[in-house]
Design a protein around this motif. Structure first.
Motif, PDB file in Angstrom:
ATOM      1  N   LEU A   1      -0.566  12.092  -0.627  1.00 29.79           N
ATOM      2  CA  LEU A   1      -1.757  11.625   0.073  1.00 29.79           C
ATOM      3  C   LEU A   1      -2.760  11.106  -0.956  1.00 29.79           C
ATOM      4  CD1 LEU A   1      -2.163  14.570   2.591  1.00 29.79           C
ATOM      5  CD2 LEU A   1      -1.322  12.275   3.085  1.00 29.79           C
ATOM      6  N   PRO A   2      -2.560   9.888  -1.447  1.00 28.65           N
ATOM      7  CA  PRO A   2      -3.417   9.381  -2.530  1.00 28.65           C
ATOM      8  C   PRO A   2      -4.873   9.176  -2.134  1.00 28.65           C
ATOM      9  CG  PRO A   2      -1.929   7.667  -1.766  1.00 28.65           C
ATOM     10  CD  PRO A   2      -1.528   8.920  -1.070  1.00 28.65           C
ATOM     11  N   GLU A   3      -5.175   9.120  -0.839  1.00 26.00           N
ATOM     12  CA  GLU A   3      -6.572   8.941  -0.449  1.00 26.00           C
ATOM     13  C   GLU A   3      -7.349  10.247  -0.481  1.00 26.00           C
ATOM     14  OE1 GLU A   3      -4.455   9.738   3.433  1.00 26.00           O
ATOM     15  OE2 GLU A   3      -4.035   8.681   1.602  1.00 26.00           O
TER      16      GLU A   3
ATOM     17  N   LEU B   1      -1.346   6.347   2.942  1.00 22.57           N
ATOM     18  CA  LEU B   1      -2.597   5.868   3.495  1.00 22.57           C
ATOM     19  C   LEU B   1      -2.683   6.064   5.002  1.00 22.57           C
ATOM     20  CD1 LEU B   1      -3.340   2.643   1.459  1.00 22.57           C
ATOM     21  CD2 LEU B   1      -4.494   4.834   1.350  1.00 22.57           C
ATOM     22  N   HIS B   2      -1.574   6.344   5.619  1.00 28.10           N
ATOM     23  CA  HIS B   2      -1.579   6.582   7.060  1.00 28.10           C
ATOM     24  C   HIS B   2      -1.456   8.075   7.324  1.00 28.10           C
ATOM     25  CE1 HIS B   2      -1.393   2.300   7.560  1.00 28.10           C
ATOM     26  NE2 HIS B   2      -0.352   2.267   6.759  1.00 28.10           N
ATOM     27  N   SER B   3      -2.275   8.879   6.635  1.00 34.26           N
ATOM     28  CA  SER B   3      -2.145  10.333   6.701  1.00 34.26           C
ATOM     29  C   SER B   3      -2.453  10.888   8.088  1.00 34.26           C
ATOM     30  CB  SER B   3      -3.045  10.996   5.674  1.00 34.26           C
ATOM     31  OG  SER B   3      -4.393  10.716   5.959  1.00 34.26           O
TER      32      SER B   3
ATOM     33  N   LYS C   1     -15.321  14.069   1.802  1.00 37.94           N
ATOM     34  CA  LYS C   1     -14.139  13.960   0.953  1.00 37.94           C
ATOM     35  C   LYS C   1     -13.073  14.925   1.468  1.00 37.94           C
ATOM     36  CE  LYS C   1     -16.942  12.809  -3.027  1.00 37.94           C
ATOM     37  NZ  LYS C   1     -17.435  13.265  -4.325  1.00 37.94           N
ATOM     38  N   HIS C   2     -11.833  14.455   1.493  1.00 35.06           N
ATOM     39  CA  HIS C   2     -10.720  15.254   1.993  1.00 35.06           C
ATOM     40  C   HIS C   2      -9.935  15.845   0.830  1.00 35.06           C
ATOM     41  CE1 HIS C   2     -11.314  13.910   6.099  1.00 35.06           C
ATOM     42  NE2 HIS C   2     -11.584  12.721   5.583  1.00 35.06           N
TER      43      HIS C   2
ATOM     44  N   GLU D   1       0.841  -1.195   0.000  1.00 33.47           N
ATOM     45  CA  GLU D   1       0.000   0.000   0.000  1.00 33.47           C
ATOM     46  C   GLU D   1       0.874   1.242   0.000  1.00 33.47           C
ATOM     47  OE1 GLU D   1      -0.890   0.406   4.789  1.00 33.47           O
ATOM     48  OE2 GLU D   1      -2.449  -0.229   3.428  1.00 33.47           O
TER      49      GLU D   1
ATOM     50  N   GLU E   1      -9.186  13.418  -2.152  1.00 38.00           N
ATOM     51  CA  GLU E   1     -10.005  13.540  -3.360  1.00 38.00           C
ATOM     52  C   GLU E   1      -9.314  14.396  -4.412  1.00 38.00           C
ATOM     53  OE1 GLU E   1     -13.226  12.528  -5.600  1.00 38.00           O
ATOM     54  OE2 GLU E   1     -12.754  11.809  -3.595  1.00 38.00           O
TER      55      GLU E   1
ATOM     56  N   GLU F   1     -12.249  19.401   4.340  1.00 41.38           N
ATOM     57  CA  GLU F   1     -13.204  18.317   4.105  1.00 41.38           C
ATOM     58  C   GLU F   1     -14.541  18.909   3.672  1.00 41.38           C
ATOM     59  OE1 GLU F   1     -15.402  14.735   6.559  1.00 41.38           O
ATOM     60  OE2 GLU F   1     -13.753  15.817   7.491  1.00 41.38           O
TER      61      GLU F   1
END
Length: 153
Positions: A128-130, A35-37, A97-98, A31, A132, A93
């Motif tokens: 930060l791929p998660e 993902l652990h932002s 969505k971030h 991963e 938006e 946010e």
């Protein structure tokens, strides 16, 4: 006959447990680090409610959840150690969505072409791929631009 059935169930359960552990380790190993932002942004500064950029975002329905964050970067260049920093201005946010927020700077204008936007803002989408996308906020122009990057599979 019953004792062979018990062993068969135990072997099947063992194989299933090993497979489950393997898949979890494989997923963790592959991963993206962003993902652990929450861990990454836990040292972010408090949100400055007096900032015009924060007020513009809030007027447009965004909630600013994190303030400025400074990410130290160590670079190895031909055996020489270089130091740099990457700045995230805010995290906002809206509708669950971030978004990563970058604010306009007079000294660092953005060329609004594909290559200009890529060169200035794509690093944040990769960090930060998660998220938006990236919000570019210019309080002088009363402008919020939403930038999303789409990568082929």
């Amino acid at each position: 006959m019953a004792k062979y059935g018990d062993w068969l169930v135990m072997i099947a359960a063992g194989i299933l447990a090993v497979y489950w552990i393997y898949r979890g380790f494989y997923r963790w190993l592959h991963e993206p680090p962003g993902l652990h932002s929450n861990l990454l942004l836990s040292r972010a500064e408090a949100v400055n409610e007096e900032d015009e950029n924060v007020q513009l975002l809030e007027q447009n329905g965004y909630e600013v959840t994190y303030g400025k964050y400074r990410l130290p970067i160590s670079i190895d260049l031909d055996g020489e150690r270089l130091q740099s920093r990457l700045f995230i201005d805010m995290i906002a946010e809206k509708d669950g969505k971030h978004y990563i927020v970058k604010t306009a700077r007079e000294r660092m204008p953005i060329d609004w072409t594909g290559s200009g936007v890529r060169d200035k803002l794509m690093i944040y989408a990769l960090l930060l791929p998660e998220a938006e996308g990236v919000l570019f906020v210019d309080h002088k122009e009363q402008l919020i631009r939403t930038i999303t990057f789409h990568f082929p599979e």
